[in-house]
Design a protein around this motif. Sequence first.
Motif, PDB file in Angstrom:
ATOM      1  N   PRO A 199     -14.444  32.156  -6.790  1.00 47.17           N
ATOM      2  CA  PRO A 199     -13.804  31.585  -5.603  1.00 47.17           C
ATOM      3  C   PRO A 199     -13.305  32.646  -4.629  1.00 47.17           C
ATOM      4  N   PHE A 200     -12.827  33.777  -5.147  1.00 48.97           N
ATOM      5  CA  PHE A 200     -12.349  34.836  -4.256  1.00 48.97           C
ATOM      6  C   PHE A 200     -13.497  35.426  -3.447  1.00 48.97           C
ATOM      7  N   GLU A 201     -14.642  35.638  -4.083  1.00 48.83           N
ATOM      8  CA  GLU A 201     -15.804  36.135  -3.345  1.00 48.83           C
ATOM      9  C   GLU A 201     -16.202  35.176  -2.234  1.00 48.83           C
ATOM     10  N   LEU A 202     -16.160  33.884  -2.535  1.00 52.12           N
ATOM     11  CA  LEU A 202     -16.500  32.888  -1.522  1.00 52.12           C
ATOM     12  C   LEU A 202     -15.530  32.911  -0.357  1.00 52.12           C
ATOM     13  N   GLU A 203     -14.255  33.153  -0.664  1.00 57.34           N
ATOM     14  CA  GLU A 203     -13.235  33.198   0.388  1.00 57.34           C
ATOM     15  C   GLU A 203     -13.459  34.384   1.316  1.00 57.34           C
ATOM     16  N   LEU A 212     -23.134  24.107  -4.311  1.00 55.72           N
ATOM     17  CA  LEU A 212     -22.251  23.988  -5.467  1.00 55.72           C
ATOM     18  C   LEU A 212     -21.780  25.371  -5.861  1.00 55.72           C
ATOM     19  N   ASN A 213     -20.488  25.520  -6.101  1.00 56.09           N
ATOM     20  CA  ASN A 213     -19.944  26.768  -6.621  1.00 56.09           C
ATOM     21  C   ASN A 213     -19.744  26.604  -8.124  1.00 56.09           C
ATOM     22  N   LEU A 214     -20.547  27.319  -8.903  1.00 54.39           N
ATOM     23  CA  LEU A 214     -20.501  27.234 -10.364  1.00 54.39           C
ATOM     24  C   LEU A 214     -20.349  28.650 -10.920  1.00 54.39           C
TER      25      LEU A 214
END
Length: 230
Positions: free
Chosen positions: A59-63, A77-79
């Motif tokens: 999630p941090f990388e996505l942020e 989808l984030n898995l």
Amino acid sequence: MTDAFIDIPGVRNFRDAGGIGALRRGVLYRSGSFHTLTPEGAQRLKALRLRTVIDLRSPFELEVWPDLRHGLDHETLNLPTLPANREDVDRPWPEDQATLYPFMAATAGPSLAAVIRRLAAPGALPAVVHCAVGKDRTGLTVAVLQSLLGASEADIAADFLLSNTGLDLLDGPTPYVDETGTERVSRPVSAELLASALGWIHDHHGSVPAYLRAHGTTEAELTAVRANLS
């Protein structure tokens, strides 16, 4: 470069994961993240008719580095392959590649089961699986899928090693800046690394399907994903 690679401007290491075992071409792709995807790259992705993008990053990388879409209408989808918190695992956090791969096998079961569940669903394909650069987390995930489709260990390893070509790692490690702003070194992959992860799966569960079943994958989902990808 092998014909598995597809030039998608702004996306690293994009290639077709099919063509080995029963996994057919044009249904499953693998790559680095889309956070620098260009409008031209988006048009080329649109031509592939992508329906699903599975993002294995934290999630941090996505942020910090969210995927760009440029109007594309696929489902994302984030898995995450790796646990979000180091405190959530009962084993030492990996400090190098040699420990990373067995660690991924030990902790990625829920992510891999969720990947299978999505790819088994009607209308999920074509799909792309990606992490940051499409090398380690993506490498294990795609290897599990290829194994399910009957690819040989040699063919799975050969496809895995193509990341060294796709990421310009044939001459050795290269520096990069990670999502925290820290300078790190990206290292080439080897067949031994992947073998250590798949070996952990076989040692602890006997087979890839048994490993996935242990994490909640049903026989119906295994049958469906094989049918969808072949």
